[in-house]
Each structure stands twice: as C-alpha cells, then as structure tokens.
Design a protein around this motif. Structure first.
Motif, mmCIF file in Angstrom:
data_model
loop_
_atom_site.group_PDB
_atom_site.id
_atom_site.type_symbol
_atom_site.label_atom_id
_atom_site.label_comp_id
_atom_site.label_asym_id
_atom_site.label_seq_id
_atom_site.Cartn_x
_atom_site.Cartn_y
_atom_site.Cartn_z
ATOM 1 N N ALA A 192 0.862 -1.086 0.066
ATOM 2 C CA ALA A 192 -0.091 -0.028 -0.142
ATOM 3 C C ALA A 192 0.625 1.257 0.082
ATOM 4 C CB ALA A 192 -0.863 0.157 1.266
ATOM 5 N N PHE A 193 0.306 2.253 -0.555
ATOM 6 C CA PHE A 193 1.002 3.760 -0.487
ATOM 7 C C PHE A 193 -0.021 4.619 0.027
ATOM 8 C CE2 PHE A 193 1.312 7.880 -2.455
ATOM 9 C CZ PHE A 193 2.380 8.378 -2.056
ATOM 10 N N TYR A 194 0.279 5.567 0.863
ATOM 11 C CA TYR A 194 -0.845 6.355 1.321
ATOM 12 C C TYR A 194 -0.280 8.073 1.408
ATOM 13 C CZ TYR A 194 1.529 5.656 5.922
ATOM 14 O OH TYR A 194 2.534 5.225 6.986
ATOM 15 N N PHE A 195 -0.900 8.936 1.205
ATOM 16 C CA PHE A 195 -0.605 10.310 1.275
ATOM 17 C C PHE A 195 -1.701 11.017 2.212
ATOM 18 C CE2 PHE A 195 -0.998 14.719 -0.399
ATOM 19 C CZ PHE A 195 0.337 14.959 -0.100
ATOM 20 N N THR A 196 -1.376 11.869 3.245
ATOM 21 C CA THR A 196 -2.212 12.589 4.076
ATOM 22 C C THR A 196 -1.690 14.034 4.213
ATOM 23 O OG1 THR A 196 -1.314 11.834 5.995
ATOM 24 C CG2 THR A 196 -2.955 10.463 5.454
ATOM 25 N N ASP A 197 -2.537 14.919 4.580
ATOM 26 C CA ASP A 197 -2.296 16.223 5.075
ATOM 27 C C ASP A 197 -3.137 16.692 6.149
ATOM 28 O OD1 ASP A 197 -1.399 18.890 5.115
ATOM 29 O OD2 ASP A 197 -2.098 19.503 3.441
ATOM 30 N N GLU A 198 -2.557 16.839 7.294
ATOM 31 C CA GLU A 198 -3.274 17.419 8.500
ATOM 32 C C GLU A 198 -3.263 18.663 8.753
ATOM 33 O OE1 GLU A 198 -2.106 14.651 11.535
ATOM 34 O OE2 GLU A 198 -2.820 12.831 10.625
ATOM 35 N N MET A 199 -4.191 19.643 8.384
ATOM 36 C CA MET A 199 -3.968 20.969 8.395
ATOM 37 C C MET A 199 -4.471 21.819 9.635
ATOM 38 S SD MET A 199 -4.898 21.289 4.521
ATOM 39 C CE MET A 199 -5.998 20.010 4.281
ATOM 40 N N ILE A 200 -3.830 22.821 10.192
ATOM 41 C CA ILE A 200 -4.051 23.480 11.265
ATOM 42 C C ILE A 200 -4.355 25.024 10.789
ATOM 43 C CG2 ILE A 200 -3.791 24.170 13.565
ATOM 44 C CD1 ILE A 200 -1.835 21.762 13.878
ATOM 45 N N LEU A 201 -5.373 25.577 11.011
ATOM 46 C CA LEU A 201 -5.788 26.887 10.522
ATOM 47 C C LEU A 201 -6.077 27.578 11.953
ATOM 48 C CD1 LEU A 201 -6.773 25.049 8.074
ATOM 49 C CD2 LEU A 201 -7.345 27.137 7.219
#
Length: 898
Positions: free
Chosen positions: A554-563
């Motif tokens: 598996a390959f995964y990509f995530t972005d956890e953004m803080i505003l």
C-alpha cells in the motif's frame, strides 16, 4: 569611526534576535514528575519534551503574550498564557484523564492532538481503568466503546466484535486489534480473532479506538476502526507494579511491570518489561483449567533527534472456549441435567487424550488445551527528526504463532437436543433395536431416565507467520494562514498460514461436564452394532487441509492542516493484495476392521497429498476528508467522510479447480459519513453525532452443520449490500467533587439491500436438502442485519478521591436478530458491574490498592447468539440452542506500585 559603527550595528542586531528561555517542571497532581510531556508554543512549530525529572527548557524567538501548552497521553492538556518579553518559568500540574476529550491521542494520525481537536470519533481508556475493570476478555474492554458490540461468552479469547451497523460473522473483520500500531499476525488472512495472540497486561499504557476517517489510511488500514493498545516505555513510565488477582472459579493471575533507565544518569537507554501468569478453572468449571503466561518487553534508545524502540512478546497460553447449548425453548434459560444440576456447558474433561487411528497414523486430540496459542513477535520502530521540519518513521515486525483451537460444538448432530435413549435410537434409524447396552465409559450403565445428546469436536490447527513493514516521512510546513503536516508512506506485508482441521463426534450424557457414553445393540436384521466406541460415534478424521498466503502493498498520502479555527484532514490510500489458497484433497479409508462398528467408526478421512490451487489479485483505494471547526473554547463541530475497502478473507476464496475461482475476488467498498459536535469544559464533556454507513459486495462464508459424517464445512457463500443510519452520543459529567456520571448511547437503523447466496456444498442441513451451485437472490432484502442491535448504551457512575474509588456500570444491549432471515429474535439484556478499591500510600512513590469487582451482578442469562451454524433455526419448540453470557463472577485484586 566606521569600525565602531559596525560593532554598534551588530550589537543592536544581536539584541533584536535575542532568544527568550522558558523553563519549568511538569508533575501529576500528586507531585510526581512526568517525563516525556510535550511542551509547545501554540500555533508555532516550537516545542520540546520533559526529561526524566519532569523538567524542560525551551528557547524561542517569540515575544509578547503567547500560549504554552503541555500535552501528555492519559492526562488533560493544560495551557497557560505568558509574556515572553523576558526569560520566564512556567510549571504545570497535569490532571489524569480517563474519558476527557482533552486526552492526547496517537492512533491514526501523524500529529499530537486531543480528542476534542480531532475530526474523528475517538474513545480511549488508560491503564488505571483497565486494571480496575478486571476484564474477563477483550469484550469487557471494548464494550465500553460507543457503537461496538463485543461477545465474550466463549471465555477469555476469540472475542467477536461488531462495529456500528456492519455485517460480520464475528472476530475482528472490520476492526483490527493492534499493539503499538501493528496487528500481530496476518490481519485479513483468516477468521482467527486477534485477541488470541496477545492480551492486556500492566505494560499497557492505554487503549485507543478510532472509528472511520483516517483509520483506513495508516498501517494495516481498517474499514471501520482500529483498536490500538499502547505500551509503556521506560522513559515515560519509570515505575514498578505487581498486580495479583483472584476470582471465584479458581482464578489466580499475577501481572507485573517494571520500567526505567538502563545505566548511569547520563544514559539514554530505557527498558520496560511486563507480563502475566495465570491459572483459572472458570468461568464455567468443567475440570480442565485455563493456564498460561505472557511476557512483553521493549528497549528504547534515545538520540539527539529521535529514538529507536525494540518491542517483543512471547505467549504460551491455554484457554477454554465455550459455545452454545440447548436451553429452555420458552424462557431461553439454562435447564437441569440428569443429575438435577443446571447445565452450564457441554465441554467435558472426560475427553482428555482422546485419540484414534488414521491412514497417516495416530491422531491425538488437543481438546483439553482449548485455545492453545504459542508464539512471539518482534518489532522495531525508528523515529527521527530531520532538519527543516522533516520527520521520518520506520516500523518492521516479524511474528510467528501456532494457534490450536479446540471448538467443542455441543448439541451438534442428529440428536442435537437432550433425548431419551429410545428416542436417540429412533432418530438414528434404529427404532427396533434389541439387546441395548448403554453405559458410561469406564463406569456404570445409564439410568432409566438419563438423557443423551450428540456433540461435535473440531480441532483447528492454524500456524501463521507474518512479516510487516511501514515507512513514512512527514513534512511540517508553516505558512501565514495554515500549518500543513504532510505525510507520505508505504505499507508492505507478507503472511502465510495453514488451516488444518480434524473432527470427531461424541455421545454424552445430558449433564454439566458430561461423561461419554458407549452404546451397542442388535439391529432389526440381527446384526450386532457398536454405535459408540469410547464415547465416539464418528471418527471423522481430517476435514480441512488448506494453505493460505497474502501479499499486501500500500501507498498512502495525508495532509493534516491546522488553521486559526479549522482543522482539516485529507488522505488517500492505494493498496494491492495478491492472495493464494491451496485446498488439500481428502479421502476416506477403512482403518478399523471390527465388523460390529458402524461405517462412521470404521472409516477415517485423511489428506491425500493432492492440492487444488488458485491465486487472486485485486486493488482497492481509500479516501478520507475530515474537518473540525472551533466554535468557541468549549464547543467544536466536526464532519468526516470516507470511502474505504475490505479485502475478503483469503479463506473465503472458492477454488473450483487449478487457477479457477468461483465469482470475482474484489474489494468490498464501504462508505462512511459522520457529522457532530464535541463539547468540553472542566465539569462536562461529550459528543453528539449522526452517521451513515453503506457496504457493498460483502462476501461471507456460512459454515453449516451438514448431516452424516461431513461435519462443519463451508456451506453457503453470501454477497450482501447493507445500509445503516444512526445517532451516537457520549458524555462525562463531573457533577460533584470526585463524582462523575459517564456513558454513551447509540441508536441505529440498518437493513440488507442485497442478499445473494450460493450453495458451496451439497448435503442435508437441518432437514433441508442443499445442492451445490444453487443460487438464490433477494430473499432477505429489507431485513435487519444479524447480531446488530438497534440500541446500545453504557451508563456508569464513578467516585474517586485518590484514596477510595468505586463504580457501578450497566451495559445495555437491545434486541437483535440471530439470522439474516430475521426468524430468530434474541431479547435484549443488561450486564451490571460494580467495583471499589482503597489505596494505601506508603510514601511519595509507593502505594497499595486493594479492590474488588463483580461482573454480571444480576446474573443475567441474556443470549449473545443463537446457533450461528444452523441453516434455519426455529424460534419455537421445547429447546432453543443458544449461548448465554457468562454468569456472575467476583474478582479481588491487590496492586502494589513502587
């Protein structure tokens, strides 16, 4: 002059970039220092962790009023606003948290965050709560989680876990059990429950359950949720614990934990060692104990910019497993046996060392060992902080276990209810038998009114070897408006296992811990017949010889953004699975030549050595979008949507011939959406949410009780679509000093939208003739999902003033259907639990807690299931075959910390 001007400018510049130093000490409310606490300046990338003595020091270029935050797993996050115009000291005293939304969570995320800040549904429990629970099994722990149904009626192991509104035959199909972020043995290969490989001990810091959303993205991936047990490490838990537990039914269990620093004060190496040793005659005593031990350990080396931790575990454990039995057909409660005593179960100590000959030699059943698991895992985790806000994490694990699962299916055969000897002979086709001789093996003749019953023993041998690795990199990027935490990773796993089954049928008396019965007679043609020999009526022999393997990449990509007001998570996962199933051919040969024996006793099945093999290859993808909005300091709104997948178990592949499988092997798609509120103050915290779940092309194999000598085999393959809509709430209300009321409530509506069934094995089941290849479609569309109640709730009252603690809780489960046809309805029930303890402090670091708890205080006989292997179980009649929950049991324990 120019020289002096240059020096002056440099001095002014240095003053402009002078750093402020923040330092302090962080302790718990008893004044004990807390090592490993994360200290950060809010809305910046600057932070540090506390040392072994709870001290920290942080240099920063920030100035003016800033918020300093201290975060630590199992404690309520604390923050203070300070003026950074000069060096300052900021100390914290953190308060422990069991249910608080401020508790920091680690599972299914790449950043530290609290439950309140996460746009996902999260539940967590810490070590103290686990110790006080005196759990019978994994079911006792996860039944505290909203929307989860867990059945532990079989004993300590092999818990069936059902996640809100999803169809499952049990085990952990949609909710893998992990230790420190990895499943222990081949998740997705077979139906073996994950809790047989390891169980909770004093070395567990806490457990987190993350549902939906990003639970599908990291590591092994999961369609519905991850149950992750987090181990203590010596750098964060420098302590020693001994816990001794006793209970009625002959239970004695000792647990221990020791952890701390190795070497001198300057050493950066830490250790943790834990485990348990136990012997238990209960919870339903039939003369064969559960006994075994487990050891777990980790060794952690800290570097300037990271750490390496080595984890390992070894288990050698035998636990008795209990299935259903005939109950009163009207009340569905346990009934009395021949001896006038209540029959609680049909497992028998008299079957120890049962053996018989096969064409391949003698087979000796491990029936007395119950579920016997022996094996280990070893795992390395490497964390490293690179320059420019890059972070790298690598995990590698190898595991090898052998699980021998003795499954005694009481009340299985032609006479699956207690009957008189005459009726038994009639059922088996000998109504006119004469010279009947029925006696207990090694004992006396049956009494005139003694009833007997057929049973089936299934010995499952399931070795499994698993190699797993995961590698990820995370980049923190801070902009003017948003902070990004971008993670890219890969997951690789190779697992291989076997599924070898032996079976035999027995004839026993209708009693608790029944004796076996020998039966012989003369049939109506004048032939002498030995129908039961040493209690065996059918030496079935080998019924399964299968080899299974799977490769996952598996390959995964995530972005956890803080505003400023928002937290937004996005993620994607792509995974390929290659699987192989090899079915060994079986044949039957005459082994015993005594002419009086029935053919079932003369002939025994064996593996011929020939195999039918097939491979499958499929790819699935998952995507997740989640957002949380801060309305004010106390209230957050969140929503998440995810598309996930579940690869059907390799054992569900129907191999027709070499390289040919029946039907398509493809991922089961699952869509989940949730929207809700999270509220938290010092007095009250809680969540309220609505959720929607659909699952398409769910593949399941129904194992049926065929007549004759076939036994329990793969009978029907079902393909289903489901839909669930529900609401869920949880709360923790501290309405008085040291007194709180907490719990959760789930209400859900669910139905089958597709129901296609294919018969895999011809034969007669419950009087119905089945023909292989027969396909039916839509018979159960619109029905409720089996074994999924509409109402679930936990209500709990806690008191804790640091010295005296007590609780009373009620797990409420609404009614549910046992079958897809919705013909058999199981009434709802409530399990009440109480407990209390008193802690005696000896000095600042030493204490002794003496406590007790009572499981199932009201001694409810609610049914966790009916007969899952029946083709068409009747809901009426003199008897009803079902599995009641475990009866009342009292535990006492002593926990010494030093």
């Amino acid at each position: 002059m120019k020289k002096y001007l240059t020096v002056l400018l440099l001095l002014i510049g240095s003053l402009g970039f002078a750093q402020t130093v923040i330092q302090g000490t962080i302790t718990d409310q008893s004044g004990n220092p807390l090592p490993g606490v994360n200290v950060v300046i809010t809305n910046t990338t600057e932070g540090t962790t506390t040392s072994m003595d709870g001290k920290y020091e942080l240099s920063t270029n920030q100035s003016g009023m800033q918020e300093i935050k201290a975060m630590y797993v199992g404690f309520i996050t604390a923050s203070k606003k300070v003026n950074l115009s000069e060096n300052t000291s900021v100390n914290f005293s953190l308060k422990e948290s069991v249910e608080s939304l401020d508790a920091v969570v680690l599972t299914a995320t790449s950043t530290f965050r609290s439950q309140k800040q996460s746009p996902l549904s999260i539940s967590s429990f810490k070590a103290k709560a686990l110790t006080r629970l005196n759990a019978n099994s994994m079911a006792d722990i996860v039944n505290n989680i909203p929307g989860v149904v867990a059945d532990g009626g079989g004993g300590e192991g092999a818990t069936n876990i059902f996640i809100r509104g999803l169809p499952s035959g049990g085990q952990n199909d949609f909710s893998p059990i992990e230790f420190d972020g990895f499943t222990l043995a081949g998740y997705g290969l077979s139906s073996t429950a994950g809790d047989v490989y390891a169980r909770v001990d004093q070395g567990v810091k806490g457990v987190e359950f993350v549902r939906g959303g990003s639970s599908i993205l990291y590591g092994a991936g999961s369609t519905a949720g991850i149950i992750n047990y987090i181990s203590k490490t010596g750098d964060t838990n420098d302590e020693n614990i001994i816990n001794i537990e006793e209970a009625d039914g002959g239970r004695l269990k000792t647990e221990f934990y020791t952890g701390g620093k190795l070497g001198s004060e300057d050493s950066n190496t830490y250790y943790a060692l834990s485990g348990w040793l136990r012997k238990d005659d209960g919870p339903l005593n039939f003369g064969v104990p559960s006994e075994g031990y487990q050891f777990r350990a980790n060794l952690k080396k800290k570097f300037e910019n990271g750490s390496f931790t080595f984890y390992t575990q070894f288990i050698n454990d035998k636990q008795q497993f209990l299935l259903g039995l005939p109950l009163d057909g009207t009340s569905r409660e346990r009934i009395t046996g021949n001896d006038g005593n209540i029959v609680y179960q049909l497992n028998s100590e008299y079957l120890r060392n049962t053996s018989f000959l096969t064409p391949a030699g003698e087979y000796r059943s491990p029936i007395a060992d119950g579920i016997h698991t022996k094996g280990f895992y070893a795992m390395g985790v490497f964390d490293y902080n690179l320059e420019n806000n890059w972070k790298m994490k690598a995990k590698m694990k190898a595991s090898s276990y052998v699980s021998d699962f003795s499954l005694y299916v009481g009340a299985n055969g032609s006479a699956n209810t207690p009957v008189s000897l005459n009726d038994y002979l009639t059922i088996h086709g000998y109504p006119n038998a004469t010279n009947v001789n029925a006696s207990y093996v090694g004992g006396t003749a049956l009494g005139a009114n003694d009833r007997v019953i057929d049973n089936l023993q299934v010995d499952r041998n399931r070795p499994i070897t698993d190699y797993t690795g995961e590698f990820s990199v995370t980049k923190k990027k801070v902009g003017d408006q948003v902070e990004h935490n971008i993670t890219a990773g890969t997951y690789l796993a190779y697992t291989e296992g076997e599924d070898n089954n032996y079976q035999f049928r027995t004839l026993s008396a209708w009693n608790n811990d029944p004796q076996m019965v020998n039966l012989s007679f003369t049939d109506e043609l004048g032939n002498d017949v030995t129908f039961s020999d040493t209690g065996l009526t059918d030496r079935i022999g080998m019924t399964a010889n299968k080899f299974l393997s799977q490769e996952r990449a598996a390959f995964y990509f995530t972005d956890e953004m803080i505003l400023n007001k928002w937290r937004i998570d996005v993620g994607f996962r792509l995974e390929n699975q290659k699987a192989r199933r090899e079915n060994g051919a079986l044949a039957s040969a005459q082994v015993y030549t005594n002419p009086t024996l029935t053919s079932s006793l003369q002939n025994v099945k064996y593996a011929t050595g020939a195999f039918t093999r097939a491979k499958v290859n499929t790819t699935g993808f998952a995507a997740s979008l989640a957002a949380l909005y801060t309305i004010n300091d106390n209230l957050n709104a969140y929503a998440n949507f995810s598309k996930g997948y579940f690869f059907p178990l390799v054992r569900s592949i129907n191999v027709v011939s070499n390289n040919v499988v029946a039907g398509d092997y493809k991922p089961e798609d699952i869509y989940q959406a949730e929207m809700g509120l999270k509220f938290g103050t010092s007095k009250f915290s809680g969540t309220f949410a609505g959720y929607y779940t659909t699952l398409t092309d769910r593949v399941a194999i129904q194992r049926l009780n065929y007549g004759g000598s076939i036994g329990t085999v793969d009978g029907i393959k079902t393909i289903q679509d489901t839909k669930t809509i529900g609401v869920e709430t949880s709360w923790n209300w501290k309405f008085a000093n040291n007194l709180s009321f907490n719990g959760n409530f789930t209400f859900q509506g669910h139905e089958l939208n597709k129901d296609e069934r294919t018969v895999l094995q011809s034969g007669t089941v419950d009087g119905v003739a089945l023909v292989a290849g027969t396909v039916t479609n839509g018979a159960n569309v619109g029905n409720k999902l089996r074994r999924q109640p509409r109402v679930l709730s936990l209500l709990r009252l806690d008191y804790d003033n640091s010295k005296f603690d007590s609780f009373v809780s009620a797990n409420v489960r609404g009614s549910q259907f046992n079958d897809d046809a919705n013909l058999v309805k199981l009434d709802g029930f409530t399990v009440i639990r109480i407990g209390a303890g008193y802690t005696i402090p000896f000095n600042e670091n030493n204490s002794l807690r003496l406590g007790f708890s009572v499981y199932n205080l009201s001694n409810s006989q609610g049914l966790s299931e009916g007969n899952p292997r029946a083709f068409a179980q009747s809901s009426t009649g003199e008897f009803f075959n079902g599995r009641p929950i475990l009866p009342r049991r009292t535990f006492i324990n002593a926990t010494f910390k030093f």
